[in-house]
Scaffold this motif. Structure first.
Motif, short mmCIF file in Angstrom:
data_model
loop_
_atom_site.label_atom_id
_atom_site.label_comp_id
_atom_site.label_asym_id
_atom_site.label_seq_id
_atom_site.Cartn_x
_atom_site.Cartn_y
_atom_site.Cartn_z
N GLY A 94 1.20 9.43 34.95
CA GLY A 94 1.48 10.23 33.81
C GLY A 94 2.49 9.47 33.20
O GLY A 94 3.32 8.10 33.31
N MET A 95 2.56 10.90 31.61
CA MET A 95 2.97 9.62 30.74
C MET A 95 4.26 10.35 30.18
O MET A 95 3.49 11.54 30.05
N ARG A 96 4.95 10.25 29.26
CA ARG A 96 5.71 11.42 28.87
C ARG A 96 5.27 11.09 27.34
O ARG A 96 5.74 9.80 26.75
N LEU A 97 4.85 12.35 26.19
CA LEU A 97 4.79 12.34 25.15
C LEU A 97 4.86 13.33 23.88
O LEU A 97 5.07 14.20 24.63
N PRO A 98 4.77 12.88 22.71
CA PRO A 98 5.29 14.59 22.20
C PRO A 98 4.61 15.80 22.92
O PRO A 98 3.25 15.59 22.56
#
Length: 114
Positions: free
Chosen positions: A46-50
């Motif tokens: 998982g990645m935090r993205l805008p």
């Protein structure tokens, strides 16, 4: 399976010398008081993205919000397995995640004193 996913996750992180993987039981990256990528117990990345980028990836790659321990993780997207063989794309997403997270207002430090 999990070890293979951890090796992939490490390859993505290794493409950025300024980013360090943390955590043994819950591998993750962090900056600016926030985690910005993680590998859950199921071996999912998982990645935090805008918001706009998350929505675009969800539509283009038919993926969803990221979950860890059954909870939806705010601002995270489940990296689809269809991208796992595209290290350059994954490295670019990690860079975007890092930059986005650096732009967030730092969380206040908790006072652990009794």
């Amino acid at each position: 399976m999990w070890e293979e996913q951890l090796a992939l996750y490490d390859r993505i992180i290794d493409s950025h010398p300024e980013i360090e993987r943390k955590g043994k039981s819950m591998p993750h990256t962090a900056t600016n008081t926030y985690m910005f990528s993680m590998l859950n117990k199921a071996g999912e990345i998982g990645m935090r993205l805008p918001k706009e980028q998350r929505e675009q990836l969800m539509e283009e790659h038919h993926t969803t919000e990221y979950k860890s321990y059954g909870a939806v993780i705010k601002d995270y997207i489940l990296i689809p397995t269809s991208l796992y063989d595209q290290i350059d794309v994954l490295a670019s997403l990690l860079h975007d995640s890092f930059e986005y997270t650096k732009s967030l207002k730092p969380q206040p430090r908790k006072n652990n004193r009794s």
